[in-house]
Design a protein around this motif. Structure first.
Motif, short mmCIF file in Angstrom:
data_model
loop_
_atom_site.label_atom_id
_atom_site.label_comp_id
_atom_site.label_asym_id
_atom_site.label_seq_id
_atom_site.Cartn_x
_atom_site.Cartn_y
_atom_site.Cartn_z
N THR A 49 -4.68 -5.15 16.18
CA THR A 49 -4.21 -5.69 14.70
C THR A 49 -5.39 -6.54 14.10
O THR A 49 -5.56 -6.48 13.03
CB THR A 49 -3.05 -6.70 15.24
N ALA A 50 -6.29 -7.40 14.97
CA ALA A 50 -7.39 -7.88 14.50
C ALA A 50 -8.41 -7.13 13.87
O ALA A 50 -8.94 -7.61 12.72
CB ALA A 50 -7.89 -8.89 15.48
N ARG A 51 -8.47 -5.90 14.30
CA ARG A 51 -9.48 -4.79 13.83
C ARG A 51 -8.98 -4.02 12.77
O ARG A 51 -9.57 -2.98 12.45
CB ARG A 51 -10.15 -4.25 15.07
N ASN A 52 -7.58 -4.22 12.48
CA ASN A 52 -6.97 -3.32 11.33
C ASN A 52 -6.50 -1.99 11.72
O ASN A 52 -6.53 -1.30 10.81
CB ASN A 52 -7.71 -3.37 10.00
N TYR A 53 -6.59 -1.67 12.99
CA TYR A 53 -6.19 -0.48 13.46
C TYR A 53 -4.69 -0.54 13.59
O TYR A 53 -3.96 0.60 13.43
CB TYR A 53 -6.94 -0.03 15.00
N LEU A 54 -4.02 -1.78 13.52
CA LEU A 54 -2.47 -1.67 13.77
C LEU A 54 -2.22 -2.77 12.57
O LEU A 54 -3.01 -3.88 12.36
CB LEU A 54 -1.85 -1.94 14.86
N ILE A 55 -1.30 -2.68 12.23
CA ILE A 55 -0.74 -3.57 11.04
C ILE A 55 0.77 -3.77 11.33
O ILE A 55 1.61 -2.95 11.61
CB ILE A 55 -1.03 -3.40 9.76
N PRO A 56 1.46 -5.28 10.97
CA PRO A 56 2.85 -5.60 11.30
C PRO A 56 3.44 -4.78 10.09
O PRO A 56 2.97 -4.74 8.99
CB PRO A 56 2.89 -6.99 10.95
N VAL A 57 4.82 -4.28 10.36
CA VAL A 57 5.43 -3.54 9.63
C VAL A 57 6.30 -4.62 8.71
O VAL A 57 7.00 -5.39 9.21
CB VAL A 57 6.65 -2.54 9.95
N ARG A 58 6.26 -4.59 7.52
CA ARG A 58 6.94 -5.46 6.70
C ARG A 58 8.49 -5.36 6.55
O ARG A 58 8.82 -4.38 6.64
CB ARG A 58 6.42 -5.17 4.96
N ASP A 59 8.81 -6.32 6.87
CA ASP A 59 10.47 -6.64 6.87
C ASP A 59 10.86 -6.22 8.12
O ASP A 59 12.13 -6.14 8.22
CB ASP A 59 11.21 -5.93 5.91
N GLN A 60 9.99 -5.82 9.13
CA GLN A 60 10.43 -5.61 10.51
C GLN A 60 9.64 -6.39 11.35
O GLN A 60 8.85 -6.01 12.26
CB GLN A 60 10.20 -4.06 10.75
N PRO A 61 10.15 -7.61 11.84
CA PRO A 61 9.21 -8.50 12.61
C PRO A 61 9.14 -7.75 14.17
O PRO A 61 10.08 -7.42 14.52
CB PRO A 61 10.16 -9.55 12.59
N GLY A 62 7.85 -7.83 14.63
CA GLY A 62 7.57 -7.35 15.93
C GLY A 62 7.33 -5.83 16.04
O GLY A 62 6.80 -5.43 17.08
N ARG A 63 7.19 -5.24 14.82
CA ARG A 63 6.91 -3.63 14.82
C ARG A 63 5.48 -3.82 14.09
O ARG A 63 5.30 -4.24 13.14
CB ARG A 63 7.99 -3.13 14.19
N TYR A 64 4.94 -2.59 14.60
CA TYR A 64 3.78 -2.33 14.06
C TYR A 64 3.63 -0.75 13.68
O TYR A 64 4.31 0.06 13.92
CB TYR A 64 2.41 -2.37 15.09
N ARG A 65 2.61 -0.44 12.77
CA ARG A 65 2.08 0.79 12.32
C ARG A 65 0.61 1.09 12.26
O ARG A 65 0.06 -0.10 12.32
CB ARG A 65 2.83 1.24 11.02
N LEU A 66 0.26 2.26 12.16
CA LEU A 66 -1.40 2.23 12.18
C LEU A 66 -1.95 1.65 10.90
O LEU A 66 -1.14 1.81 9.90
CB LEU A 66 -1.54 3.72 12.07
N GLY A 67 -2.93 1.06 11.03
CA GLY A 67 -3.59 0.39 9.92
C GLY A 67 -4.64 1.21 8.99
O GLY A 67 -4.92 2.29 9.23
N VAL A 68 -5.43 0.58 7.92
CA VAL A 68 -6.19 1.06 7.05
C VAL A 68 -7.23 1.63 7.86
O VAL A 68 -7.85 2.82 7.71
CB VAL A 68 -6.53 0.37 6.02
N ARG A 69 -7.58 1.04 9.11
CA ARG A 69 -9.06 1.43 9.88
C ARG A 69 -8.90 2.93 10.38
O ARG A 69 -9.82 3.62 10.41
CB ARG A 69 -9.32 0.57 10.72
N ALA A 70 -7.76 3.00 11.10
CA ALA A 70 -7.29 4.49 11.48
C ALA A 70 -7.10 5.46 10.59
O ALA A 70 -7.84 6.62 10.68
CB ALA A 70 -5.91 4.21 12.33
N TYR A 71 -6.98 5.29 9.30
CA TYR A 71 -6.83 6.08 7.91
C TYR A 71 -8.54 6.28 7.64
O TYR A 71 -8.70 7.51 7.48
CB TYR A 71 -6.17 5.50 7.04
N GLN A 72 -9.06 5.32 7.60
CA GLN A 72 -10.62 5.82 7.20
C GLN A 72 -11.34 6.54 8.22
O GLN A 72 -12.23 7.19 7.73
CB GLN A 72 -11.33 4.04 7.30
N LEU A 73 -11.10 6.29 9.57
CA LEU A 73 -11.56 7.12 10.63
C LEU A 73 -11.15 8.61 10.26
O LEU A 73 -11.91 9.56 10.37
CB LEU A 73 -11.24 6.64 12.01
#
Length: 256
Positions: A49-73
């Motif tokens: 999460t700190a490296r932006n490979y995962l990001i918290p899901v808005r309005d769903q506390p405790g859940r994550y989705r792939l972040g922008v860094r994964a998209y960039q790769l």
């Protein structure tokens, strides 16, 4: 191969979990599915999460989705893809398996252009070559690609075009061609029996990119004297396998 680093392997295991389902996961779900200690999961998820490979899901506390860094790769990987080069590599692997000629072609107007070809180990003259253009309606790859077009686009490409016959078996009648394309849509593969070359038959399957769009077709060709029902079934399975492998290389994900 050098020693695998366990922490890096676990981090990739976590990222790959997000390729399944709806693309969101909680730390307890990751812990359960990978059978990791909770503290390990927490540390890895926090790092990703700190490296932006995962990001918290808005309005769903405790859940994550792939972040922008994964998209960039992923985007950088897609930019570097070369359909012709990837197609040639897959074609080479298929020829090593079946010993027959393999083509990869794309559609341009109402013709096909062969962008990759690997020859059979047998001495059979083929009318095709990488870079050559042929009428789509006379080839398995061409019929496969025409069959994937929306009806309006098919009409535009065929409007006013004479369906020239390359052999007596070529589909030169528009109604016969449209009937054949309807069957191809149902079957998901296209067969050509001596329609571009009187001595050759072949079978083709569609190649998709990461968006799911059909961008090419892959075919396996054999001399007519070796074309039997059993051989057709065997090569159909290989053509589909090869087309699917090339699709995966282009970033396509098949539904599970």
């Amino acid at each position: 191969m050098g020693r695998l680093v366990p922490a890096v392997t676990r981090a990739f295991d976590i990222l790959e979990l997000f390729l399944e389902g709806d693309g969101t996961l909680s730390s307890p779900e990751i812990t359960r599915r990978l059978q990791l200690p909770r503290t390990t999961t927490h540390e890895l998820v926090s790092t990703l999460t700190a490296r932006n490979y995962l990001i918290p899901v808005r309005d769903q506390p405790g859940r994550y989705r792939l972040g922008v860094r994964a998209y960039q790769l992923g985007s950088r990987y897609a930019e570097q893809l070369d359909l012709a080069a990837e197609g040639h590599q897959v074609a080479r692997e298929l020829v090593d398996t079946c010993g027959e000629t393999v083509h990869v072609a794309v559609l341009e107007d109402a013709d096909v252009i062969y962008i990759a070809k690997v020859d059979s180990t047998h001495a059979v003259r083929m009318v095709s070559a990488a870079g050559r253009r042929l009428p789509a309606h006379c080839t398995a790859v061409g019929k496969m690609l025409l069959a994937t077009l929306p009806e309006y686009e098919l009409d535009e490409r065929l409007e006013g075009r004479e369906l020239t016959a390359m052999t007596p078996a070529s589909l030169s009648d528009p109604d016969a061609l449209r009937a054949a394309l309807t069957e191809i849509r149902i079957l998901g593969v296209a067969v050509e029996q001596q329609e571009s070359n009187p001595d050759v038959s072949c079978v083709a399957a569609p190649v998709r990119d990461r968006s799911g769009r059909v961008v090419a077709a892959l075919s396996v060709s054999v001399p007519a004297h070796r074309w039997t029902e059993d051989r057709e079934n065997e090569l159909t399975a290989l053509a589909v396998k090869g087309a699917n492998e090339l699709s995966v290389r282009l970033g396509h994900r098949f539904a599970r």
